[in-house]
Scaffold this motif. Structure first.
Motif, PDB file in Angstrom:
ATOM      1  N   LYS A  88       0.840  -1.195   0.000  1.00 54.17           N
ATOM      2  CA  LYS A  88       0.000   0.000   0.000  1.00 54.17           C
ATOM      3  C   LYS A  88       0.877   1.247   0.000  1.00 54.17           C
ATOM      4  N   SER A  89       0.292   2.332  -0.459  1.00 53.75           N
ATOM      5  CA  SER A  89       0.997   3.612  -0.437  1.00 53.75           C
ATOM      6  C   SER A  89       1.126   4.108   0.998  1.00 53.75           C
ATOM      7  N   LYS A  95       8.429   3.679   9.791  1.00 48.34           N
ATOM      8  CA  LYS A  95       7.777   2.426   9.400  1.00 48.34           C
ATOM      9  C   LYS A  95       8.355   1.881   8.102  1.00 48.34           C
ATOM     10  N   GLU A  96       8.670   2.745   7.162  1.00 44.51           N
ATOM     11  CA  GLU A  96       9.209   2.329   5.866  1.00 44.51           C
ATOM     12  C   GLU A  96      10.732   2.306   5.848  1.00 44.51           C
ATOM     13  N   GLY A  97      11.367   2.628   6.987  1.00 39.61           N
ATOM     14  CA  GLY A  97      12.823   2.595   7.056  1.00 39.61           C
ATOM     15  C   GLY A  97      13.485   3.744   6.326  1.00 39.61           C
ATOM     16  N   ASP A 155      16.955  10.376   3.282  1.00 42.89           N
ATOM     17  CA  ASP A 155      16.288   9.637   2.202  1.00 42.89           C
ATOM     18  C   ASP A 155      15.099  10.425   1.668  1.00 42.89           C
ATOM     19  N   LEU A 156      14.325  11.010   2.572  1.00 45.13           N
ATOM     20  CA  LEU A 156      13.162  11.798   2.155  1.00 45.13           C
ATOM     21  C   LEU A 156      13.594  13.003   1.332  1.00 45.13           C
ATOM     22  N   GLY A 176       8.027   2.181  -4.965  1.00 44.17           N
ATOM     23  CA  GLY A 176       9.206   2.814  -4.393  1.00 44.17           C
ATOM     24  C   GLY A 176       9.414   4.248  -4.828  1.00 44.17           C
ATOM     25  N   THR A 177       8.596   4.761  -5.731  1.00 42.61           N
ATOM     26  CA  THR A 177       8.710   6.150  -6.165  1.00 42.61           C
ATOM     27  C   THR A 177       7.918   7.054  -5.222  1.00 42.61           C
TER      28      THR A 177
END
Length: 285
Positions: free
Chosen positions: A93-94, A110-112, A117-118, A142-143
């Motif tokens: 899920k998104s 949650k997404e590591g 990274d953001l 992953g985009t």
């Protein structure tokens, strides 16, 4: 039969089979791999590699295994199209990273994802300030999809109240010096029109590496010889200039005549021409 011939035959057979299996799975298998599709792709390639280089393995086992690893992903994909819950389970899920301009730290963890990274993902979307983002979501592929705040979005014709005519996608009409008839037909054009446009540029078809035409009938070309300068399309500017000249001529005729009826006719047509120019200028500029 020598072993190297066995290896060649196995390789050709498995390459062909792998090609068709991936093709039947669809182009999504190549462009947006989810977890399940990634696993199936790796396993299919592994099966083909093992049974290619080891002539002692049972070749029928390779075919059976590849068919199984094709049927399962194919079935999963069809079920996913009908069930959102199943699709969420297999594809993921998104995850919202930024909402209403606020970074969702818990979702990042949650997404590591780290803050770096953001920021890297935002820079990939040509955004260098997190405060410029209204909404950002990490897709299952992953985009990162980013919606800038309204004041940071580029202006559009709709924002300016300008109504534009619809346009079809440009068509490639010449490729590698060869004329493509189907794209020409899609634009309701023909080879005679193409030859005429090339004659205006003093260019022969054989010298054209690539030529594209848009729905307005403007032709852009690229030549094999990069040293030759190609003129830019002039159809739209020329049409607009011609209309302006006609309007100016009508005004001149109105000033130069003493006949009241002729003067009135020229003035009326001059206003009509000006209205036409105002209407088409957004499309011809």
């Amino acid at each position: 039969m020598p072993e190297w011939i066995h290896v060649v035959l196995r390789s050709l057979t498995l390459i062909a089979l792998l090609f068709f299996l991936i093709k039947w799975l669809g182009t999504k298998q190549l462009s947006q791999l989810n977890i399940f599709e990634t696993i199936s792709g790796i396993v299919l390639g592994g099966i083909a590699a093992i049974h290619t280089i080891d002539p002692n393995t049972n070749f029928s086992y390779a075919l059976i295994a590849m068919v199984i690893w094709f049927v399962i992903p194919f079935g999963v994909e069809k079920i996913s199209l009908k069930s959102k819950a199943f699709r969420d389970f297999t594809e993921g899920k998104s995850t919202v990273f930024i909402q209403d301009g606020k970074i969702m730290e818990d979702n990042l963890k949650k997404e590591g994802y780290s803050t770096d990274d953001l920021l890297e993902k935002l820079r990939d979307n040509n955004v260098f300030l997190a405060s410029d983002v209204e909404f950002a979501v990490l897709e299952p592929s992953g985009t990162l999809s980013v919606l800038p705040k309204r004041e940071n979005r580029p202006l559009t014709a709709k924002d300016l109240g300008i109504k534009l005519a619809s346009a079809k996608e440009p068509q490639t009409v010449i490729m590698d010096g060869n004329v493509l008839l189907e794209p020409l037909a899609n634009l309701s054009l023909n080879p005679n029109w193409l030859e005429t446009e090339l004659d205006k540029m003093n260019v022969s078809i054989e010298n054209v590496f690539l030529a594209q035409a848009d729905s307005d009938g403007q032709l852009t070309i690229d030549l094999y010889d990069d040293m030759i300068a190609v003129p830019e399309p002039t159809e739209k500017p020329l049409l607009l200039a011609t209309m302006k000249k006609c309007q100016a001529d009508l005004e001149l005729f109105a000033l130069s005549t003493e006949n009241p009826q002729s003067k009135g006719m020229y003035q009326r047509n001059s206003k009509r021409m000006q209205n036409a120019i105002d209407s088409v200028s957004p499309y011809l500029s």
